[in-house]
Write an enzyme that holds these catalytic residues in place. Structure first.
Site, PDB file in Angstrom:
ATOM      1  N   HIS A  35      10.002   2.173  -6.664  1.00 21.87           N
ATOM      2  CA  HIS A  35       9.293   3.033  -5.724  1.00 21.87           C
ATOM      3  C   HIS A  35       9.245   2.339  -4.383  1.00 21.87           C
ATOM      4  O   HIS A  35       8.975   1.147  -4.295  1.00 21.87           O
ATOM      5  CB  HIS A  35       7.856   3.267  -6.194  1.00 21.87           C
ATOM      6  CG  HIS A  35       7.754   4.255  -7.315  1.00 21.87           C
ATOM      7  ND1 HIS A  35       8.186   5.552  -7.208  1.00 21.87           N
ATOM      8  CD2 HIS A  35       7.269   4.111  -8.575  1.00 21.87           C
ATOM      9  CE1 HIS A  35       7.974   6.175  -8.339  1.00 21.87           C
ATOM     10  NE2 HIS A  35       7.424   5.319  -9.190  1.00 21.87           N
TER      11      HIS A  35
ATOM     12  N   CYS B 189      12.863   5.809  -2.562  1.00 25.59           N
ATOM     13  CA  CYS B 189      12.587   6.785  -1.515  1.00 25.59           C
ATOM     14  C   CYS B 189      12.700   6.096  -0.158  1.00 25.59           C
ATOM     15  O   CYS B 189      12.295   4.947  -0.025  1.00 25.59           O
ATOM     16  CB  CYS B 189      11.164   7.327  -1.661  1.00 25.59           C
ATOM     17  SG  CYS B 189      10.876   8.134  -3.224  1.00 25.59           S
TER      18      CYS B 189
END
Lengths: 275, 638
Positions: free
Chosen positions: A110, A152
């Protein structure tokens, strides 16, 4: 050997755990924050599959995890990169590279704009990563470096690099999210990230004598498949990307020379000369 | 009271007593019981000048309108008397001032000091001096003219000495000066008789016994053209010590200076071949070359990367134990052929040697059958892929991170016997071996002469270790960078045979490694200094500082010894320098405290300091404002 790498990539992008993987083509250092294969909730223990159809077990016999669980911290990662490990660290946990090594670094997990999350409690920023690479360059710890990141807003992580001979690929641009590929209802989580899945597919077709170059790698997972726009950065790299073979980083090719000359030894000369 | 008489009740208290004064004012103007106050108007106003009392500065006038159409104005100057300000307010002011003073004088420096990282002092100025290297390499060369080379007239001029200097500028920051101190003399009787021996090898041995040449020096004997000591076509012979024999013709009529100018270039050529050329220096000091293009390196350079300890592992690979029962006396072979070489290098690096036998270890490449030589072959293109599958099984000493040099002896399995290696042109390689820089070497050993009785398997094979060690020793010399890359055609270099290493090869190795160590140590120190300067929050412990000081002193010592021509000492100093600088640079404690962006710094300090500093600041401001107003008042009065 690159087959192992494929499996590693597949394994690492499962379950959004933060792993990092550094190879200097011939030696792999694998950092996995969480061990999914041996988790109590894994219905098939010691296996991790890349696809619902359970064809490819990416956690095979030759996967060796060097840093697992709580050992995966930003500090350890930076220590491995810069070589500042305590003297008691074994060989398998070190990045024994020199100025001739090509290094591949793959990170997934992440992340956000300018950072990557480690273990839910800390993060590594793009500035720290750029500084670490600069220290590696100063100490001639790499010849060329390929950095792949699947998180991301991954493109923000390579924005701050300033050392030469670095090429970077990311799964999404700043402001975009990287998405995962397909869920497995039996386990209840997604199996793999999209970018890594298509990257794996691409690498399956590469064999040691392949002539594919980096431009082919840049085309992996276009927006139609990945939903996010993969990005890359080549301005720091000295060679032209289309002359860089994929096997330079993913292959296991060593430079060899034929031994032309031999020494003449006298088997009957039993006396050792005094120095 | 009639009329508008004013009664003034000076009040020197604030607020609370206003009501009381109003009542007093009213009562003082009370005329009758039927009067009542209709309205009270307050005018914030300054009392007229005659009413003003020094020290009072604002007032309030009350106009009382009494019911009976008479208005009574009471002017009640409500003022502050700073002169008789109450002790509480005074105390409050002092308290605020002292707290503020405490915070600024004591608190701020204390916070600064305790959040400082400990940084021992480093010799930054000396390190930046080391950034520019101007080295001088001094070499002593003795040139000895033997009988028959000089005429009597020419002989009168010797013995003489001459110094030759060449300058090589590598880049803006690095320059080298080669200083050759040449001493010319004629040969002694014993030397002449030594040169008349049967073979040049014997001559070499006896000459070296006559001359003790220290490390880093060179002795050149000049023999006449007519001498038959050297074979045809060979003009220079280099022995296994530090002696060279140059065969040349010297003009009898020439003066000594002309002679020297003729012989000078030849001597220089010898020196450069057996010590170093500019290119060798450039390759060894490549650490100082700024980030440039990585061109195709020469052979000598690609083998470089010298460390201070090595592990050498000899492995015997037997993929087919059912067919071949292999035996090798590796311990004796190492002791006889490899150990002398390693012993000669013992001052340079530490070596540890071990060996192993691996069964069922296969090469990752399938050999192809070649009908023309009726044997199996490995093409040159497939060689790079051989090493990796094998490497995983080799194993190494997990505890040390010393570089490992692997030497593999592969005996092909029975279906693929015999197996030859082909080079790029398709010809079979005589040594049947190949090597990889910084990794090691692989040799393929064919046992084809043993298949006499095909039915009795496994075949007992005693490996001929001499044949194997000839190849491995050659590969080891290449991998360590000892082997000369290029030998000119008219040179004859004597092989060191069982010694493994000639004295001049060792000298050459020491020259290049010393320069490499100095180059690497200086770049390490410079980049360390730069790093520590840039990142302010890396802690520098005392032991790191002492390592850095050591490194700087050792580098300076090495440079001085090179200038003086003491090669051995120069190498030792350079080795200390590089060990100290690497130790300092790679110390685990030099990890900078993780990056703090500015907004995070604010986020940490604001909840701590803001609640405390707001009241202090505000009270300071208020005090300052009052002070200013009082000063303005005082000015107005004047």
């Amino acid at each position: 050997m690159h087959h192992e790498l494929e499996k590693l990539f597949g394994y690492m992008s499962e379950f959004d755990q933060l792993p990092a993987c550094m190879t200097d083509v011939l030696h792999i250092v694998l950092m996995l924050a969480d061990d999914m294969a041996c988790n109590h909730r894994n219905p098939k223990p010691a296996t991790v599959f890349s696809h619902k159809n359970m064809e490819l077990n990416v956690y095979g016999d030759d996967v060796e995890v060097d840093y697992r669980g709580y050992e995966v911290t930003v500090e350890n990662f930076l220590r491995v990169l810069t070589g500042r490990l305590p003297a008691s660290t074994p060989r398998s946990k070190r990045l024994l590279s020199d100025d001739r090594s090509n290094i591949l670094i793959y990170m997934t997990g992440h992340g956000g704009n300018g950072f990557l999350k480690f273990q839910d409690s800390e993060e590594i920023t793009n500035v720290e990563l750029a500084d670490a690479f600069e220290q590696m360059w100063q100490k001639r710890r790499y010849n060329e470096l390929l950095f792949i990141i699947d998180t991301c807003q991954g493109a923000s992580m390579y924005e701050r690099f300033y050392s030469p001979n670095i090429m970077a690929l990311a799964s999404s641009q700043v402001g975009e999210d990287s998405l995962s590929h397909q869920p497995d209802l039996a386990i209840g989580v997604h199996l793999m990230d999209r970018y890594t899945f298509y990257l794996l597919e691409f690498l399956e077709d590469i064999h040691p004598a392949s002539q594919s170059n980096m431009n082919d790698l840049f085309k992996v997972c276009p927006k139609s498949q990945c939903v996010s726009t993969p990005g890359h950065r080549t301005d720091l790299f000295q060679r032209n990307p289309n002359s860089v073979l994929i096997t330079d980083f993913f292959g296991s090719v060593r430079k060899v020379e034929i031994t032309m000359s031999t020494m003449k030894l006298n088997p009957n000369n039993t006396e050792r000369t005094e120095m | 009271m009639k009329g508008g008489s004013k009664s003034k009740v000076p009040v020197s208290i604030w607020c609370g007593h206003q009501l009381l004064e109003v009542l007093q004012c009213i009562s003082s103007s009370w005329t009758g019981p039927d009067l009542s106050v209709l309205a009270v108007r307050c005018y914030p106003t300054l009392p007229p000048r005659y009413l003003q009392v020094p020290g009072h500065f604002w007032g309030m006038a009350l106009a009382l309108t009494l019911r009976s159409n008479r208005s009574q104005t009471c002017s009640i100057p409500l003022t502050i008397n700073t002169k008789s300000i109450t002790p509480e307010k005074q105390r409050g002011k002092y308290a605020a001032l002292s707290i503020a003073a405490m915070v600024i004088v004591v608190g701020l420096p204390l916070w600064w000091k305790t959040t400082e990282t400990y940084r021992a002092s480093l010799p930054y100025s000396q390190i930046s001096e080391l950034d520019t290297l101007q080295l001088q390499l001094t070499m002593e060369v003795d040139v000895i003219f033997t009988k028959g080379t000089l005429t009597a007239e020419q002989q009168n001029k010797v013995p003489m000495s001459q110094t030759q200097e060449n300058y090589y500028k590598m880049n803006d920051k690095t320059g080298l000066r080669y200083r050759y101190e040449m001493k010319y003399r004629t040969a002694t009787v014993m030397e002449d008789s030594a040169l008349r021996m049967e073979s040049v090898q014997e001559a070499d041995v006896s000459l070296s016994q006559l001359n003790e040449s220290p490390s880093g020096s060179l002795v050149i004997y000049v023999i006449p053209e007519t001498s038959g000591l050297l074979p045809d076509g060979i003009n220079v012979y280099m022995g296994i010590y530090r002696t060279a024999i140059l065969r040349t013709s010297l003009h009898k009529e020439a003066k000594m200076e002309e002679l020297l100018s003729v012989i000078g270039p030849k001597i220089l050529r010898i020196i450069q071949t057996v010590t170093f050329t500019n290119n060798d220096i450039k390759a060894s000091m490549s650490d100082r070359v700024p980030t440039g293009k990585f061109t195709k390196e020469s052979l000598a350079d690609s083998m470089r990367a010298f460390k201070s300890s090595y592990e050498i592992t000899f492995s015997l690979l037997n993929p087919d134990p059912k067919s071949h029962d292999l035996h090798w006396d590796i311990e004796e072979a190492v002791d006889k052929y490899i150990q002398p070489f390693l012993d000669k290098l013992s001052g340079v690096a530490n070596f540890s040697v071990d060996s192993q036998i691996l069964y069922y270890a296969i090469l990752g490449v399938t050999p192809r059958y070649d009908k023309t030589i009726s044997s199996y072959t490995l093409s040159a293109e497939s060689l790079p892929h051989v090493i990796n599958p094998v490497e995983a099984r080799l194993g190494s000493n997990a505890a040390s991170s010393n570089p490992v040099l692997n030497f593999l002896l592969y005996v092909p399995d029975y279906p693929h016997c015999p197996l030859y290696i082909k080079d790029q042109n398709g010809a079979t390689v005589q040594s049947n071996a190949f090597h990889s820089p910084r990794w090691g070497g692989i040799m393929v050993y064919n046992v084809n002469e043993k298949y006499l009785d095909n039915n009795r398997f496994p075949v007992q094979v005693n490996i001929d270790t001499v044949r194997v060690m000839e190849v491995f020793l050659a590969q080891l010399r290449l991998l360590l960078g000892v082997q000369l890359a290029y030998v000119p055609d008219d040179f004859l270099m004597e092989s060191p045979a069982n010694q493994g290493l000639t004295d001049w090869e060792l000298d050459r190795f020491l020259w290049l490694r010393t320069l490499e160590n100095i180059a690497t140590a200086t770049t390490t120190l410079t980049s360390l200094a730069q790093l520590l300067d840039e990142i302010g929050n890396i802690v520098i412990y005392d032991k790191i500082a002492s390592q850095v000081y050591n490194a700087v002193i050792s580098v300076q010592a090495a440079i001085a010894e090179l200038e003086a021509g003491n090669l051995g000492f120069a190498f030792q100093s350079s080795k200390e320098a590089i060990l100290a600088s690497e130790k300092a640079f790679f110390d685990p404690s030099l990890l900078h405290l993780l990056y703090f962006p500015d907004d995070q710094k604010f986020a940490i300090y604001i909840p701590l300091f803001l609640p405390m500093s707001v009241p202090i600041l505000l009270s300071l401001l208020k005090i300052a404002k009052e002070f200013r107003e009082r000063r303005n008042m005082a000015k107005k009065k004047d």
